[in-house]
Write an enzyme that holds these catalytic residues in place. Structure first.
Site, PDB file in Angstrom:
ATOM      1  N   GLY A   1      -8.577 -23.541  -0.697  1.00 12.36           N
ATOM      2  CA  GLY A   1      -7.819 -23.917  -1.882  1.00 12.36           C
ATOM      3  C   GLY A   1      -8.478 -23.504  -3.179  1.00 12.36           C
TER       4      GLY A   1
ATOM      5  N   ASN B   1     -22.796 -15.494  12.658  1.00 14.58           N
ATOM      6  CA  ASN B   1     -23.754 -15.313  13.743  1.00 14.58           C
ATOM      7  C   ASN B   1     -24.324 -13.901  13.778  1.00 14.58           C
ATOM      8  OD1 ASN B   1     -23.299 -17.993  14.441  1.00 14.58           O
ATOM      9  ND2 ASN B   1     -21.614 -17.479  15.791  1.00 14.58           N
TER      10      ASN B   1
ATOM     11  N   VAL C   1      -1.190 -25.841   5.228  1.00 15.24           N
ATOM     12  CA  VAL C   1      -0.035 -25.154   4.651  1.00 15.24           C
ATOM     13  C   VAL C   1      -0.574 -24.283   3.528  1.00 15.24           C
ATOM     14  CG1 VAL C   1       2.168 -25.383   3.461  1.00 15.24           C
ATOM     15  CG2 VAL C   1       1.548 -27.012   5.244  1.00 15.24           C
TER      16      VAL C   1
END
Length: 568
Positions: A507, A456, A296
């Site tokens: 976060g 990559n 979320v």
């Protein structure tokens, strides 16, 4: 003639020769003339540091810096996993000088609920890939890029692409040879009598007997693209060269990227990508019941400055709170209550986004998504769930990976139903930039935009080209970071330089993630000071209704009509 006189003349000639050569050198390079020009230019200024001013004056006549050495090194990322560091050394004014370095983490496709042996094999594969990447950087790439100018990004990326193609062809040839050897071995053993019945072998199901078959045929999952061991060296070197070019040019990396994208035309204004701040990391493994939500995320409105961090406890590697829920509404109601308690209104002051990661939920035996423990829904049913969810919680303005990339019919349905209300974002379908571009089209299901990851064999030129193509087809671009993160903040500069609409960094906790948010704050301050900061613009895409015959597997977004967010 006396021998002594001849020796004296020869000695005098030897003494005069260096002075004559020096005079010729200075004459050829017009040193006295330029020295006089420099002194005449500096005389009215009366500089306090005359030698410093002279050094600055003559520096513009020096040769452009060139790459003299690349150094690859194995380091650790924020999760303790192996990562690649690439250092760039250049010859600047006849001296070897370390210019910069970048760290790029290896990428993993292993889901959270993978078996221990699968996780162990993935860790071993990543370790081998980083070791090979270090060898590539220190040996062939070091020799190949020597004496090139770090500001010539296109030439460097072209050479890197050619080298990667060569290594890929070598791998294919090796695989082909191994297959031929295996077939030859099988042919030699084919003369051995076959056993008609092996102990423990399951009997075939009798006709009419009910078995564990899918209730409805669903498109099978596309096989994961194989990653060439060592390809991380391509992405790491390309990004390191870009940062070196910016350092040599004395400009920030984001401006260097923007100049590359716009053919050296400096943009008059630049827009910061809005951060998707992960607040909750919803576990998808036991004992948690809810599986449909992985993250979320909070999205600030376009008018709000980015300087609003809040601390969290019980932090995951994504830098956010770890939680588990029993149903889909619980985390959303919690967020709504938390915002109300601090005086924020969802849908006006802040918005939410949900990362569904639906590709991790499919039960192929049943042909359905397991959205809750023991609760299964078909792709059509899950579209109805999303429609009901957005209607009930209109402050959700983005759904990331709401469906598997193979469910293209359902992608089309959900875009027509919700495209004008929120962003429908494909992340799993856009993991490999090399597979996204096909004949000037974006080879993903119908969607509002994609999450791009710099991993990559991706090169800076590839990222610039693809984001330009996305802009032309009205997709939005979100730059995301892999789960294993380092403290290198280049991703933020890339997002600002290519003009990404959002940036997905995790976060507001853990050093490797906060570093990137701090870099975003620094760029915001710099652009505002230079008066080149343009406010972001959030507009949804209203997808036109299409007939059933037009819904093909190669759907590309049609020219959309755009609806703005509700006024702030």
């Amino acid at each position: 003639m006396e021998p002594g006189g001849r020796r004296r003349r020869e000695q005098q000639q030897r003494l005069r020769r260096p002075r004559q050569e020096a005079a010729g050198y200075y004459r050829d390079h017009r040193v006295p003339q330029r020295m006089e020009e420099a002194l005449n230019a500096l005389f009215p200024q009366r500089p306090a540091d005359l030698y410093g001013e002279l050094a600055n004056y003559f520096s513009k006549f020096s040769k452009a810096p060139v790459i003299c050495k690349l150094v690859g090194r194995k380091v650790l990322d924020g999760l303790g996993q192996p990562a690649l560091e690439v250092e760039i050394y250049c010859t600047v004014k006849n001296y070897e000088k370390r210019i910069c370095s970048t760290v790029i983490s290896s990428h993993s496709q292993i889901p959270e609920n993978a078996l221990p042996e699968t996780t162990e094999a993935d860790e071993q594969g990543r370790n081998d890939s980083v070791n090979t990447a270090v060898e590539w950087v220190n040996e062939p790439l070091n020799t190949m890029l020597r004496d090139l100018e770090p500001t010539d990004q296109c030439k460097v990326d072209k050479m890197l692409g050619e080298y990667f193609t060569k290594k890929l062809e070598e791998k294919k040839e090796l695989q082909k040879q191994e297959e031929e050897d295996a077939e030859a071995t099988l042919a030699l053993t084919s003369c051995t009598p076959s056993v008609t019945s092996l102990p423990g072998k399951k009997k075939a199901a009798k006709p009419g007997k009910k078995g564990a078959v899918a209730e409805r045929m669903i498109p099978p999952a596309e096989p994961a693209e194989s990653v060439l061991c060592g390809s991380l060296a391509i992405a790491g070197t390309s990004l390191a060269i870009a940062r070196a070019g910016a350092t040599i040019s004395h400009i920030p990396l984001y401006l260097h990227i923007a100049l590359l994208k716009h053919d050296q035309d400096s943009p008059k204004e630049m827009t910061l990508p809005l951060p998707m701040v992960t607040l909750l990391n919803c576990e998808k493994i036991s004992p948690a019941k809810l599986k449909l939500v992985k993250e979320v995320m909070l999205i600030p409105p376009v008018q709000l400055s980015l300087k609003q961090p809040r601390a969290l406890k019980r932090i995951s590697h994504l830098g956010c709170l770890i939680t588990g829920w029993d149903n889909l509404e619980q985390p959303l109601l919690l967020m709504q209550t938390a915002c109300n308690n601090i005086g924020l209104e969802l849908g006006t002051d802040v918005y939410l986004a949900i990362n569904c990661a639906a590709h991790e939920l499919m039960d192929y035996a049943k042909g359905k998504y397991e959205i809750l423990t023991g609760t299964f829904k078909s792709p059509d049913e899950i579209v109805e769930i999303y429609v009901e969810l957005i209607n009930k919680f209109p402050f959700i303005i983005a759904l990331i990976d709401p469906l598997r990339k193979e469910d293209r019919q359902q992608w089309s349905d959900i875009c027509c139903a919700l495209g004008s209300k929120c962003y429908l974002i494909a992340e799993d379908a856009a993991t490999y930039i090399s597979k996204l571009k096909t004949d000037q089209n974006i080879n993903v299901p119908m969607c509002s935009g994609v999450v791009l990851k710099y991993i990559n064999q991706t090169k800076v030129s590839d990222l610039i080209e693809l984001t330009g193509l996305l802009d032309g087809q009205r997709h939005i671009t979100i730059l995301g970071s892999p789960d294993g993160e380092s403290s290198d903040d280049s991703l933020v500069d890339l997002a600002v330089g290519v003009g990404a609409r959002f940036i997905k960094l995790g976060g507001l906790s853990r050093g490797e993630r906060v570093t990137k948010y701090n870099r975003l704050l620094a760029i915001e301050e710099e652009l505002a000071k230079n008066r080149t900061l343009r406010e972001a613009n959030l507009e949804f895409i209203a997808f036109a209704e299409e007939s059933q015959s037009e819904k093909q597997l190669s759907d590309v977004i049609p020219p959309p009509k755009q609806d703005s967010l509700p006024p702030q």
